[in-house]
Design an enzyme around this catalytic site. Structure first.
Site, short mmCIF file in Angstrom:
data_model
loop_
_atom_site.label_atom_id
_atom_site.label_comp_id
_atom_site.label_asym_id
_atom_site.label_seq_id
_atom_site.Cartn_x
_atom_site.Cartn_y
_atom_site.Cartn_z
N ASP A 34 -2.84 -4.38 4.11
CA ASP A 34 -2.34 -3.37 3.31
C ASP A 34 -0.73 -3.30 4.24
OD1 ASP A 34 -2.47 -1.10 1.24
OD2 ASP A 34 -1.14 -0.79 2.31
N ASN A 92 -8.20 2.67 -7.10
CA ASN A 92 -7.84 3.89 -7.74
C ASN A 92 -7.38 3.33 -9.25
OD1 ASN A 92 -7.82 5.58 -5.34
ND2 ASN A 92 -6.05 4.30 -4.72
N GLU A 100 -1.03 2.79 -7.93
CA GLU A 100 0.44 2.83 -7.70
C GLU A 100 0.69 1.11 -8.33
OE1 GLU A 100 1.33 3.32 -3.68
OE2 GLU A 100 0.92 5.47 -3.77
N VAL A 101 -0.24 0.29 -7.81
CA VAL A 101 0.28 -1.19 -8.40
C VAL A 101 -0.80 -1.57 -9.40
CG1 VAL A 101 0.14 -3.63 -7.44
CG2 VAL A 101 0.59 -1.95 -5.82
N HIS A 105 -7.30 -3.75 -7.61
CA HIS A 105 -7.52 -3.92 -6.30
C HIS A 105 -8.44 -3.07 -5.74
CE1 HIS A 105 -4.22 -1.13 -6.63
NE2 HIS A 105 -4.42 -0.87 -5.44
N MET A 106 -9.09 -3.56 -4.70
CA MET A 106 -10.05 -2.51 -3.85
C MET A 106 -9.60 -2.39 -2.43
SD MET A 106 -13.72 -2.83 -5.16
CE MET A 106 -14.37 -1.04 -4.57
N HIS A 107 -9.40 -1.24 -1.93
CA HIS A 107 -9.26 -1.12 -0.36
C HIS A 107 -10.48 -1.01 0.46
CE1 HIS A 107 -5.16 0.66 -1.57
NE2 HIS A 107 -6.00 1.11 -2.69
P1 5GP Z 1 -2.75 2.01 -4.98
O1 5GP Z 1 -2.33 3.23 -4.89
O2 5GP Z 1 -2.37 1.35 -6.18
O3 5GP Z 1 -4.58 1.86 -5.11
O4 5GP Z 1 -2.78 1.16 -3.70
C1 5GP Z 1 -1.48 -0.02 -3.60
C2 5GP Z 1 -1.37 -0.46 -2.06
O5 5GP Z 1 -0.82 -1.63 -2.00
C3 5GP Z 1 -0.99 0.78 -1.30
O6 5GP Z 1 -1.77 0.97 0.04
C4 5GP Z 1 0.41 -0.02 -0.55
O7 5GP Z 1 0.33 0.28 0.86
C5 5GP Z 1 0.03 -1.36 -0.90
N1 5GP Z 1 1.00 -2.31 -0.90
C6 5GP Z 1 2.03 -1.78 -1.89
N2 5GP Z 1 3.06 -2.99 -1.79
C7 5GP Z 1 2.84 -3.72 -1.02
C8 5GP Z 1 3.36 -5.01 -0.57
O8 5GP Z 1 4.08 -5.67 -0.90
N3 5GP Z 1 2.26 -5.76 0.48
C9 5GP Z 1 1.19 -5.30 0.67
N4 5GP Z 1 0.42 -6.12 1.81
N5 5GP Z 1 0.36 -4.23 0.31
C10 5GP Z 1 1.32 -3.45 -0.62
#
Ligand code: 5GP
Length: 119
Positions: A34, A92, A100-101, A105-107
C-alpha cells in the site's frame, strides 16, 4: 448491475500505466505494498479481473479466480511473514464502507498489533 471504471488507480497499475511495489503475482491475482501503509505490513491484494467490490467479485468471477484469490491470501501472508504472528484481512465496500478505489481489493494488515477500529 455494477459499472466498472477502468480509469481507477488499480486498473492503471494492472495495465502497467503506473508503478507498484509488487510482492506477489499469480494467474488471476496481484499483490503490492500500500502506498500509504497503515501498519508495518500493509499489502493490497487484487484480482486481475475487473470487479468493483467483493460482492461483484463473488457474483461474477469464475470459481478459478475466486479460489486463486483466497489461496493467494494464504501464500502472501506467509511470504510477508505475518501468517504466524497474525494479521487482519479486510475489504471495504461502497460509500458507507469507506471504499476509495473501486476495484475489489483486500488489505493485509500486520507486523504489529492491529487495534479494532470500527468507526
Ligand atoms: P480503500 O479505502 O479503497 O479500501 O483502500 C484503498 C487503498 O489504496 C488505500 O489504503 C490507499 O493508500 C491505497 N492506494 C491508493 N492509491 C494507491 C497507489 O497508487 N498505489 C498503491 N500501492 N496504493 C494505493
Amino acid at each position: 448491475m455494477k459499472t466498472y471504471d477502468n480509469q481507477n488507480i488499480f486498473a492503471k497499475i494492472l495495465r502497467g500505466e503506473i508503478p507498484c511495489d509488487k510482492v506477489f503475482e499469480s494467474e488471476f491475482t496481484l499483490a503490492f505494498k500500500d502506498i500509504n501503509p497503515a501498519k508495518k505490513v500493509h499489502i493490497v491484494v487484487i484480482p486481475k479481473g475487473s470487479y468493483v467490490d467483493v460482492n461483484h467479485f463473488t457474483e461474477k468471477a469464475t470459481d478459478k479466480e475466486i479460489v486463486d484469490f483466497f489461496k493467494s491470501l494464504n501464500l502472501i501472508s506467509n511470504q510477508v511473514g505475518v501468517a504466524d504472528s497474525g494479521y487482519r484481512a479486510i475489504t471495504n465496500l461502497g460509500k458507507d464502507g469507506g471504499q476509495e478505489v473501486p476495484h475489489f481489493h483486500m488489505h493485509i494488515l500486520g507486523g504489529e498489533h492491529v487495534t479494532l477500529d470500527i468507526s
